[in-house]
Design a protein around this motif. Structure first.
Motif, PDB file in Angstrom:
ATOM      1  N   LYS A  18       0.832  -1.200   0.000  1.00 55.76           N
ATOM      2  CA  LYS A  18       0.000   0.000   0.000  1.00 55.76           C
ATOM      3  C   LYS A  18       0.873   1.259   0.000  1.00 55.76           C
ATOM      4  CE  LYS A  18      -3.508  -2.638   2.351  1.00 55.76           C
ATOM      5  NZ  LYS A  18      -2.925  -3.871   1.872  1.00 55.76           N
ATOM      6  N   PRO A  19       0.539   2.252  -0.833  1.00 57.69           N
ATOM      7  CA  PRO A  19       1.354   3.470  -0.889  1.00 57.69           C
ATOM      8  C   PRO A  19       1.190   4.331   0.374  1.00 57.69           C
ATOM      9  CG  PRO A  19      -0.539   3.661  -2.338  1.00 57.69           C
ATOM     10  CD  PRO A  19      -0.555   2.263  -1.790  1.00 57.69           C
ATOM     11  N   ASN A  20       2.260   5.008   0.725  1.00 56.58           N
ATOM     12  CA  ASN A  20       2.272   5.939   1.866  1.00 56.58           C
ATOM     13  C   ASN A  20       1.841   5.299   3.179  1.00 56.58           C
ATOM     14  OD1 ASN A  20       3.125   8.209   0.300  1.00 56.58           O
ATOM     15  ND2 ASN A  20       1.051   8.289  -0.515  1.00 56.58           N
ATOM     16  N   VAL A  21       2.175   4.058   3.384  1.00 51.72           N
ATOM     17  CA  VAL A  21       1.800   3.331   4.600  1.00 51.72           C
ATOM     18  C   VAL A  21       3.060   2.932   5.341  1.00 51.72           C
ATOM     19  CG1 VAL A  21       0.687   1.230   5.451  1.00 51.72           C
ATOM     20  CG2 VAL A  21      -0.359   2.510   3.609  1.00 51.72           C
ATOM     21  N   TYR A  59      10.282   1.909  11.187  1.00 55.75           N
ATOM     22  CA  TYR A  59       9.340   1.524  10.139  1.00 55.75           C
ATOM     23  C   TYR A  59       9.848   2.071   8.819  1.00 55.75           C
ATOM     24  CZ  TYR A  59       7.432   6.289  10.115  1.00 55.75           C
ATOM     25  OH  TYR A  59       7.286   7.650  10.003  1.00 55.75           O
ATOM     26  N   CYS A  60       9.353   1.515   7.747  1.00 56.09           N
ATOM     27  CA  CYS A  60       9.645   2.013   6.411  1.00 56.09           C
ATOM     28  C   CYS A  60       8.322   2.387   5.758  1.00 56.09           C
ATOM     29  CB  CYS A  60      10.360   0.955   5.585  1.00 56.09           C
ATOM     30  SG  CYS A  60      12.031   0.600   6.156  1.00 56.09           S
ATOM     31  N   ASN A 106       6.476   5.570  17.751  1.00 56.09           N
ATOM     32  CA  ASN A 106       6.132   4.966  19.026  1.00 56.09           C
ATOM     33  C   ASN A 106       5.811   3.482  18.843  1.00 56.09           C
ATOM     34  OD1 ASN A 106       4.615   4.274  21.415  1.00 56.09           O
ATOM     35  ND2 ASN A 106       4.484   6.474  21.800  1.00 56.09           N
ATOM     36  N   LYS A 107       6.364   2.627  19.690  1.00 51.61           N
ATOM     37  CA  LYS A 107       6.190   1.171  19.571  1.00 51.61           C
ATOM     38  C   LYS A 107       4.738   0.707  19.709  1.00 51.61           C
ATOM     39  CE  LYS A 107      10.669  -0.431  21.304  1.00 51.61           C
ATOM     40  NZ  LYS A 107      11.291  -1.219  22.399  1.00 51.61           N
ATOM     41  N   ILE A 108       3.872   1.548  20.261  1.00 56.23           N
ATOM     42  CA  ILE A 108       2.473   1.127  20.417  1.00 56.23           C
ATOM     43  C   ILE A 108       1.615   1.484  19.197  1.00 56.23           C
ATOM     44  CG2 ILE A 108       2.499   1.115  22.932  1.00 56.23           C
ATOM     45  CD1 ILE A 108       1.081   3.834  22.868  1.00 56.23           C
ATOM     46  N   ALA A 109       2.185   2.219  18.246  1.00 51.17           N
ATOM     47  CA  ALA A 109       1.445   2.572  17.024  1.00 51.17           C
ATOM     48  C   ALA A 109       1.095   1.307  16.248  1.00 51.17           C
ATOM     49  CB  ALA A 109       2.291   3.504  16.155  1.00 51.17           C
ATOM     50  N   LEU A 110      -0.062   1.353  15.591  1.00 51.00           N
ATOM     51  CA  LEU A 110      -0.476   0.225  14.756  1.00 51.00           C
ATOM     52  C   LEU A 110       0.008   0.457  13.327  1.00 51.00           C
ATOM     53  CD1 LEU A 110      -4.121  -0.437  15.995  1.00 51.00           C
ATOM     54  CD2 LEU A 110      -2.035  -1.683  16.572  1.00 51.00           C
TER      55      LEU A 110
END
Length: 184
Positions: free
Chosen positions: A140-143, A158-159, A171-175
């Protein structure tokens, strides 16, 4: 003579129907589907490499273990192909959180394989560079997609799927989304 003719005929029939026949195999190709995923890396032999799991395996999860520094992903393991499995294994050993990115990949059974892991930033970058425009992979783009790298006790790497920037911290709690990979 009749007895030997029957024996020879029997052997011919047995070999024709019972002997294993060699069938030509297709070469493993970048972008092709192989051993449960899409090939994004091949070594110089063309027989070993890495695949990214199909979109059905993609899941939104936290990186996990907020507040605990696991010391994952520094040095050689940041971008070197083949270190994502090591980092994922360490994350699972040091973090008992079951709904986390690494434990999801580590426990995944897909396509008959149970050796999936969270890619490191270098593996993710190579997967995106090789497969990013492939509709079958459906990145998915921009994810944000988690990788096996952390900054400190509260932030992990994250990338972004359409950006070749390696590891930005959140933040490690982000989904964020998780897309497992495996070696073959």
């Amino acid at each position: 003579m009749k007895k030997y003719s029957f024996l020879i005929l029997s052997l011919i029939v047995l070999c024709a129907f019972g002997c294993k026949k060699e069938t030509p195999t297709e070469p493993i190709k970048l972008g092709g589907f192989y051993q449960g995923g899409y090939v994004f890396y091949l070594d110089n032999t063309g027989q070993h490499g890495m695949v990214m799991a199909p979109v059905e395996t993609e899941k939104a999860l936290p990186w996990g273990c907020y507040g605990t520094y696991l010391e994952i992903g520094g040095g050689i393991s940041f971008g070197t192909i083949g270190w994502g499995f090591y980092c994922t294994s360490r994350m699972v050993l040091k973090c008992s959180q079951t709904n986390a990115a690494a434990s999801y990949c580590y426990d995944l059974e897909n396509g008959g394989y149970k050796d999936w892991f969270l890619p490191n930033p270098g593996e993710w970058w190579l997967a995106y560079k090789t497969l990013g425009s492939d509709a079958a992979v459906n990145l998915k783009p921009n994810v944000h997609y988690w990788v096996s790298y952390e900054a400190d006790a509260n932030k992990a790497g994250y990338c972004i799927s359409n950006d070749l920037t390696l590891a930005i911290y959140e933040n490690k709690i982000a989904l964020n989304l998780v897309r497992p990979v495996r070696s073959f």
